[in-house]
Design a protein around this motif. Structure first.
Motif, PDB file in Angstrom:
ATOM      1  N   THR A 126      63.613  90.104  64.337  1.00 21.83           N
ATOM      2  CA  THR A 126      63.637  90.981  65.354  1.00 21.83           C
ATOM      3  C   THR A 126      62.484  91.612  65.777  1.00 21.83           C
ATOM      4  N   GLY A 127      62.029  92.349  64.715  1.00 21.55           N
ATOM      5  CA  GLY A 127      60.843  93.272  64.912  1.00 21.55           C
ATOM      6  C   GLY A 127      59.555  92.308  65.617  1.00 21.55           C
ATOM      7  N   LEU A 128      59.439  91.337  65.181  1.00 25.54           N
ATOM      8  CA  LEU A 128      58.391  90.226  65.494  1.00 25.54           C
ATOM      9  C   LEU A 128      58.637  89.928  66.850  1.00 25.54           C
ATOM     10  N   ALA A 129      59.962  89.551  67.343  1.00 24.75           N
ATOM     11  CA  ALA A 129      60.253  89.118  68.722  1.00 24.75           C
ATOM     12  C   ALA A 129      59.924  90.120  69.658  1.00 24.75           C
ATOM     13  N   GLY A 130      60.314  91.564  69.431  1.00 24.17           N
ATOM     14  CA  GLY A 130      60.012  92.607  70.414  1.00 24.17           C
ATOM     15  C   GLY A 130      58.537  93.021  70.473  1.00 24.17           C
ATOM     16  N   TYR A 138      54.673  85.296  74.893  1.00 22.41           N
ATOM     17  CA  TYR A 138      56.146  85.241  75.191  1.00 22.41           C
ATOM     18  C   TYR A 138      56.858  83.817  74.395  1.00 22.41           C
ATOM     19  N   ALA A 139      55.862  82.820  74.001  1.00 22.41           N
ATOM     20  CA  ALA A 139      56.255  81.731  73.436  1.00 22.41           C
ATOM     21  C   ALA A 139      56.625  82.151  71.725  1.00 22.41           C
ATOM     22  N   VAL A 140      55.758  83.090  71.447  1.00 21.74           N
ATOM     23  CA  VAL A 140      55.814  83.435  70.110  1.00 21.74           C
ATOM     24  C   VAL A 140      57.069  84.231  70.018  1.00 21.74           C
ATOM     25  N   SER A 141      57.286  85.065  70.971  1.00 25.02           N
ATOM     26  CA  SER A 141      58.718  85.882  71.052  1.00 25.02           C
ATOM     27  C   SER A 141      59.955  85.106  70.914  1.00 25.02           C
ATOM     28  N   ALA A 142      60.054  83.961  71.929  1.00 27.08           N
ATOM     29  CA  ALA A 142      60.951  83.075  72.076  1.00 27.08           C
ATOM     30  C   ALA A 142      61.157  82.262  70.644  1.00 27.08           C
ATOM     31  N   LYS A 143      60.033  82.083  69.864  1.00 28.72           N
ATOM     32  CA  LYS A 143      60.064  81.478  68.614  1.00 28.72           C
ATOM     33  C   LYS A 143      61.084  82.474  67.529  1.00 28.72           C
ATOM     34  N   TYR A 144      60.546  83.396  67.544  1.00 25.55           N
ATOM     35  CA  TYR A 144      61.488  84.612  66.639  1.00 25.55           C
ATOM     36  C   TYR A 144      62.791  85.038  67.255  1.00 25.55           C
ATOM     37  N   ALA A 145      63.001  84.713  68.331  1.00 23.75           N
ATOM     38  CA  ALA A 145      64.379  85.202  69.073  1.00 23.75           C
ATOM     39  C   ALA A 145      65.210  83.878  68.738  1.00 23.75           C
ATOM     40  N   ALA A 146      64.746  82.612  68.719  1.00 22.21           N
ATOM     41  CA  ALA A 146      65.286  81.549  68.239  1.00 22.21           C
ATOM     42  C   ALA A 146      65.783  81.583  66.762  1.00 22.21           C
ATOM     43  N   ARG A 147      65.044  82.124  65.942  1.00 24.86           N
ATOM     44  CA  ARG A 147      65.307  82.313  64.686  1.00 24.86           C
ATOM     45  C   ARG A 147      66.198  83.320  64.354  1.00 24.86           C
ATOM     46  N   MET A 148      66.274  84.231  65.267  1.00 22.47           N
ATOM     47  CA  MET A 148      67.548  85.266  65.255  1.00 22.47           C
ATOM     48  C   MET A 148      68.751  84.709  65.328  1.00 22.47           C
ATOM     49  N   ASP A 155      75.520  87.241  66.417  1.00 25.47           N
ATOM     50  CA  ASP A 155      74.802  88.445  66.693  1.00 25.47           C
ATOM     51  C   ASP A 155      74.383  88.370  67.882  1.00 25.47           C
ATOM     52  N   ALA A 156      74.620  89.274  68.925  1.00 25.07           N
ATOM     53  CA  ALA A 156      74.128  89.136  70.152  1.00 25.07           C
ATOM     54  C   ALA A 156      72.696  89.679  70.074  1.00 25.07           C
ATOM     55  N   HIS A 157      71.986  90.261  69.418  1.00 29.83           N
ATOM     56  CA  HIS A 157      70.775  90.595  69.175  1.00 29.83           C
ATOM     57  C   HIS A 157      69.849  89.536  69.674  1.00 29.83           C
ATOM     58  N   GLY A 158      69.918  88.392  68.866  1.00 25.77           N
ATOM     59  CA  GLY A 158      69.186  87.326  69.167  1.00 25.77           C
ATOM     60  C   GLY A 158      69.187  86.797  70.383  1.00 25.77           C
ATOM     61  N   HIS A 159      70.694  86.562  70.942  1.00 25.19           N
ATOM     62  CA  HIS A 159      70.878  85.914  72.204  1.00 25.19           C
ATOM     63  C   HIS A 159      70.096  86.905  73.437  1.00 25.19           C
ATOM     64  N   LEU A 160      70.282  88.272  73.359  1.00 24.30           N
ATOM     65  CA  LEU A 160      69.637  89.265  74.216  1.00 24.30           C
ATOM     66  C   LEU A 160      67.940  89.065  74.197  1.00 24.30           C
ATOM     67  N   ALA A 161      67.411  88.655  72.876  1.00 25.58           N
ATOM     68  CA  ALA A 161      66.098  88.674  72.622  1.00 25.58           C
ATOM     69  C   ALA A 161      65.557  87.407  73.515  1.00 25.58           C
ATOM     70  N   LEU A 162      66.387  86.323  73.273  1.00 24.40           N
ATOM     71  CA  LEU A 162      66.018  85.082  73.868  1.00 24.40           C
ATOM     72  C   LEU A 162      65.968  85.105  75.365  1.00 24.40           C
ATOM     73  N   ALA A 163      67.064  85.840  75.763  1.00 24.33           N
ATOM     74  CA  ALA A 163      67.328  86.002  77.140  1.00 24.33           C
ATOM     75  C   ALA A 163      66.204  86.895  77.994  1.00 24.33           C
ATOM     76  N   ARG A 164      65.721  87.835  77.259  1.00 18.97           N
ATOM     77  CA  ARG A 164      64.953  88.630  77.652  1.00 18.97           C
ATOM     78  C   ARG A 164      63.385  87.832  77.631  1.00 18.97           C
ATOM     79  N   VAL A 165      63.184  87.069  76.772  1.00 20.84           N
ATOM     80  CA  VAL A 165      61.873  86.335  76.769  1.00 20.84           C
ATOM     81  C   VAL A 165      61.865  85.158  77.783  1.00 20.84           C
ATOM     82  N   GLU A 166      63.208  84.654  78.058  1.00 18.05           N
ATOM     83  CA  GLU A 166      63.149  83.521  78.877  1.00 18.05           C
ATOM     84  C   GLU A 166      63.172  84.187  80.590  1.00 18.05           C
ATOM     85  N   LEU A 167      63.131  85.400  80.803  1.00 20.94           N
ATOM     86  CA  LEU A 167      63.382  85.888  82.050  1.00 20.94           C
ATOM     87  C   LEU A 167      61.703  85.749  82.454  1.00 20.94           C
TER      88      LEU A 167
END
Length: 167
Positions: A126-130, A138-148, A155-167
């Protein structure tokens, strides 16, 4: 009568512990209400009284970041990291303060050290994605969000992080 009888040493230590705990709880309560300026003096006092307790410094750094005192947050994080270099949370706080202060390169360098130390531990995804988002990686953030998401699909946090990075 205006005086207090001498207390045994163990009683004094217990009273000091309860006092520190109460002030720490108050500081955290202020933080949760976004009253960072009120929490900061408490954290500073607690740090002076108990310099080996890193969570007081961590609270101060979070407050400094929250009110935009990024250079101060980075300085506090560097001091904390110098005392306790083996705690990944301290390096994460430094990397965040550095990127917020505008020093993306230094933040990325600290993040590389952090990533090497935590490996695939899900606790830091979570911390590394943010952090990667703030750094523009952004690609690194997506990797960590996908791991979440993989670690806890419900857990919605991972899906929200993935959605944010995909925007």
């Amino acid at each position: 009568l205006g005086y207090l009888a001498s207390l045994p040493e163990d009683t004094k230590a217990r009273i000091e512990f309860v006092s520190r705990s109460s002030r720490s709880n108050l500081a955290v309560s202020f933080m949760s209400r976004r009253r960072y300026e009120e929490a900061m003096p408490l954290f500073r006092t607690l740090m002076a009284e108990s310099p080996s307790s890193s969570h007081y410094a961590q609270g101060l750094i979070q407050c400094q970041n929250a009110i935009g005192e990024y250079a101060d947050a980075a300085a506090t994080a560097r001091e904390l990291l110098a005392r306790d270099p083996g705690t990944p949370e301290n390096r994460l706080l430094l990397a965040q303060a550095l990127v917020e202060a505008g020093d993306v390169n230094a933040s990325v360098q600290e993040t590389a050290v952090l990533e090497a130390s935590v490996g695939e531990k899900p606790d830091f995804a979570t911390g590394l994605a943010g952090l990667a988002m703030l750094q523009g990686r952004y690609a690194v953030s997506a990797k960590y969000a996908a791991r979440m998401v993989a670690n806890d699909p419900k857990d919605a946090h991972g899906h929200l992080a993935l959605a944010r990075v995909e925007l």
